[in-house]
Design a protein around this motif. Structure first.
Motif, PDB file in Angstrom:
ATOM      1  N   LYS A 190       0.397  -1.267   0.194  1.00 29.94           N
ATOM      2  CA  LYS A 190      -0.371   0.222   0.231  1.00 29.94           C
ATOM      3  C   LYS A 190       0.933   1.223   0.155  1.00 29.94           C
ATOM      4  O   LYS A 190       0.875   2.246  -0.505  1.00 29.94           O
ATOM      5  CB  LYS A 190      -1.143   0.038   1.192  1.00 29.94           C
ATOM      6  CG  LYS A 190      -1.899  -1.251   0.718  1.00 29.94           C
ATOM      7  CD  LYS A 190      -2.969  -0.426   2.223  1.00 29.94           C
ATOM      8  CE  LYS A 190      -3.922  -2.182   2.349  1.00 29.94           C
ATOM      9  NZ  LYS A 190      -5.160  -1.956   1.014  1.00 29.94           N
ATOM     10  N   ALA A 196      -6.471   9.294  -0.267  1.00 28.43           N
ATOM     11  CA  ALA A 196      -6.201  10.077   1.393  1.00 28.43           C
ATOM     12  C   ALA A 196      -5.208  10.133   1.608  1.00 28.43           C
ATOM     13  O   ALA A 196      -4.045   9.739   1.100  1.00 28.43           O
ATOM     14  CB  ALA A 196      -6.543   8.973   2.200  1.00 28.43           C
ATOM     15  N   GLU A 227      -5.460   9.442   6.637  1.00 30.23           N
ATOM     16  CA  GLU A 227      -7.435   9.938   7.051  1.00 30.23           C
ATOM     17  C   GLU A 227      -8.192   9.484   6.465  1.00 30.23           C
ATOM     18  O   GLU A 227      -8.442   8.645   5.775  1.00 30.23           O
ATOM     19  CB  GLU A 227      -7.020  11.515   5.630  1.00 30.23           C
ATOM     20  CG  GLU A 227      -8.074  12.077   5.201  1.00 30.23           C
ATOM     21  CD  GLU A 227      -8.012  12.685   4.320  1.00 30.23           C
ATOM     22  OE1 GLU A 227      -8.843  13.578   3.533  1.00 30.23           O
ATOM     23  OE2 GLU A 227      -6.600  12.698   3.401  1.00 30.23           O
ATOM     24  N   LEU A 275      -8.557   4.366  -2.666  1.00 29.96           N
ATOM     25  CA  LEU A 275      -9.000   3.697  -0.927  1.00 29.96           C
ATOM     26  C   LEU A 275      -7.818   2.501  -0.941  1.00 29.96           C
ATOM     27  O   LEU A 275      -6.658   2.611  -0.624  1.00 29.96           O
ATOM     28  CB  LEU A 275      -9.667   2.817  -0.594  1.00 29.96           C
ATOM     29  CG  LEU A 275     -11.105   4.075  -0.837  1.00 29.96           C
ATOM     30  CD1 LEU A 275     -12.741   3.101   0.002  1.00 29.96           C
ATOM     31  CD2 LEU A 275     -10.606   4.673   0.781  1.00 29.96           C
TER      32      LEU A 275
HETATM   33  P1  AMP Z   1      -9.082  -1.545   1.406  1.00 29.23           P
HETATM   34  O1  AMP Z   1      -8.065  -2.452   1.702  1.00 29.23           O
HETATM   35  O2  AMP Z   1      -8.110  -0.325   1.640  1.00 29.23           O
HETATM   36  O3  AMP Z   1      -9.575  -1.355   0.581  1.00 29.23           O
HETATM   37  O4  AMP Z   1      -9.931  -0.800   2.887  1.00 29.23           O
HETATM   38  C1  AMP Z   1     -10.563  -1.879   3.432  1.00 29.23           C
HETATM   39  C2  AMP Z   1     -12.242  -1.380   3.290  1.00 29.23           C
HETATM   40  O5  AMP Z   1     -11.263   0.079   4.577  1.00 29.23           O
HETATM   41  C3  AMP Z   1     -12.455  -0.319   2.753  1.00 29.23           C
HETATM   42  O6  AMP Z   1     -13.885  -1.142   1.349  1.00 29.23           O
HETATM   43  C4  AMP Z   1     -13.240   1.114   3.044  1.00 29.23           C
HETATM   44  O7  AMP Z   1     -14.841   0.400   3.556  1.00 29.23           O
HETATM   45  C5  AMP Z   1     -12.198   1.466   3.961  1.00 29.23           C
HETATM   46  N1  AMP Z   1     -11.070   1.700   3.971  1.00 29.23           N
HETATM   47  C6  AMP Z   1      -9.891   1.897   3.921  1.00 29.23           C
HETATM   48  N2  AMP Z   1      -9.527   2.987   3.586  1.00 29.23           N
HETATM   49  C7  AMP Z   1     -10.236   4.216   4.235  1.00 29.23           C
HETATM   50  C8  AMP Z   1     -10.171   5.222   4.298  1.00 29.23           C
HETATM   51  N3  AMP Z   1      -9.378   6.103   4.387  1.00 29.23           N
HETATM   52  N4  AMP Z   1     -11.732   6.045   4.520  1.00 29.23           N
HETATM   53  C9  AMP Z   1     -11.967   5.590   5.099  1.00 29.23           C
HETATM   54  N5  AMP Z   1     -12.642   3.712   4.900  1.00 29.23           N
HETATM   55  C10 AMP Z   1     -11.416   3.620   4.711  1.00 29.23           C
END
Ligand code: AMP
Ligand code: GLY
Length: 424
Positions: A103, A118, A186, A282
């Motif tokens: 990431k 973010a 964030e 994200l």
């Molecule tokens: P990811 O594996 O990075 O997609 O994160 C898994 C879940 O966490 C995402 O589907 C979002 O629901 C939540 N999430 C990830 N990053 C954020 C963020 N910066 N702000 C709010 N929710 C997030």
């Protein structure tokens, strides 16, 4: 053509099911596959991570195209290994796959190429991360840098939670090596969506939109999972939003891949938050989503093999696939305990009755093993029940009617997939 498909989930059963419709398919091998893929081709007892074993197998069986389902073999460099031996394989190179497997790498890529995301900071020591969260604003998001089966993201609403998450990931090794480096970012609020696009290095081919339901319980409550169900279309994106996403996310992404010489021929699917300030990425996934694939492939009318070959050959610009107008729904039936450690070895009953309910139902197996004429759970997500319908509601009602006929001890599923959603 002889095809080798790598993986063992519901996604791979769906890929195998669709590949079998291609008149050009001669022989299909699935490594290691599951009880569902065994009905469609020959399962090969090689783990998805056994990249050398898979290479030898592909050479021995004169495989014309290998298709990689999950993220692990991509992160291990299976594409580079096969290509070095002159074998054709669908998926990004190890370097390209870092967009998903790290990431912090993805964040740096996005920041350098103007892809909105973010704000975040990367930490390699728990003392620095813990000091940072003392004065930060809440909620904030703590992410394991590496692959963690969709479970490496914690949303902390207060300092104690953040400190606990840092300690578990960095000091106790909850996610193994994947969580020794973390990102603190964030918190974004808005509507979450994702888009899948095949990318061949020069151009992209967008799939229709779909929506996953990541939390384990109805109403998006409870811990995150790999995905409890999908609908397509999502009811979230209209043509204008899609154009914006293409312009703001996909175009700079393609330019960035080229500028950084990142070889990428495969599926790219960003997770996106539609915020008040506009769309933000994200995360990136560098593979077909599971269970997004199950609904896409119910809606794809064209030959999947054509699209995968065009991706590998760099001729995607010539492809214009056609899609079902009808909506598709996939409901995941999970083992007791999932997404925590889950039960195994429970007998599954009602598969024939569920299938007989409606010829339009397709049951995709995930954590299912067959012994004799009986089927047993293998933990995690067990089955994906898919249906088409003139509306999402209709598709959803059909899939739920089938889901109710299937029984295994500890079975649980969400009851709100495709319910009450209007298609835009
Ligand atoms: P990811 O594996 O990075 O997609 O994160 C898994 C879940 O966490 C995402 O589907 C979002 O629901 C939540 N999430 C990830 N990053 C954020 C963020 N910066 N702000 C709010 N929710 C997030
Ligand atoms: N369903 C989400 C994923 O495959 O990452």
């Amino acid at each position: 053509m002889n095809i080798l498909l790598i993986g063992s989930g519901g996604r791979e059963h769906a890929l195998a099911w669709k590949l079998l419709q291609s008149p050009r398919l001669r022989k299909l091998y699935i490594a290691p596959g599951n009880a569902g893929t065994a009905m469609l081709g020959e399962n090969v007892p090689l783990a998805a991570s056994d990249t050398k074993g898979l290479l030898s197998f592909a050479q021995e069986k004169k495989i014309d195209l290998t298709i990689v389902g999950p993220d692990d073999p991509l992160a291990l460099g299976i594409v580079d290994l096969f290509e070095a031996e002159g074998l054709r394989i669908f998926g990004p190179s190890q370097l390209g796959a870092r967009l998903e497997s790290s990431k912090s790498f993805a964040k740096d890529f996005m920041n350098r190429h103007g892809i909105p995301t973010a704000a975040s900071k990367t930490f390699t020591t728990s003392s620095a991360a813990s000091a940072y969260v003392q004065t930060a604003n809440y909620p904030l998001v703590i992410k394991a840098d590496g692959l963690a089966l969709g479970k490496g993201v914690i949303i902390a609403t207060k300092r104690e939670e953040a400190l606990g998450a840092i300690h578990q990931s960095m000091d106790l090794g909850l996610f193994g090596a994947a969580g020794r480096t973390i990102l603190i970012e964030e918190f974004l609020s808005g509507v979450e969506c994702s888009l899948h696009a095949l990318v061949d290095g020069k151009s992209k081919l967008l799939f229709p939109d779909a929506r996953d339901h990541k939390r384990v319980f109805d109403g998006n409550r409870g811990p995150n999972t790999g995905g409890m169900g999908t609908i397509s279309p999502s009811g979230l994106l209209d043509a204008q939003v899609e154009k914006t996403l293409e312009r703001m996310l996909f175009e700079p992404l393609l330019r960035g891949l080229k500028a950084d010489s990142l070889p990428f021929r495969g599926m790219l699917f960003p997770g996106i938050m539609l915020t008040e300030e506009g769309p933000k990425v994200l995360e990136f996934n560098c593979r077909f989503g599971d269970p997004e694939t199950q609904v896409f492939l119910r809606r794809l009318k064209s030959d999947l093999l054509d699209l995968l070959e065009a991706t590998v050959d760099g001729t995607l610009a010539n492809e214009e696939p056609s899609w079902e107008e009808r909506s598709a729904v996939c409901i995941v039936l999970a083992s007791g305990g999932y997404p925590g450690s889950s039960e195994k070895g429970k007998i599954i009953q009602g598969l024939t009755a569920a299938q007989a309910l409606d010829p339009d139902i397709v049951l995709f197996h995930a954590g299912v093993v067959q012994e004799g004429s009986s089927y047993y759970t293998a933990g995690g997500r067990v089955l994906g029940i898919t249906a088409l319908g003139a509306t999402l509601q209709e598709a959803s009602q059909r899939a739920y009617a089938a889901a109710e006929l299937i029984h295994f001890e500890g079975k649980h599923y969400r009851r709100d997939i495709g319910v009450g959603i209007r298609t835009i």
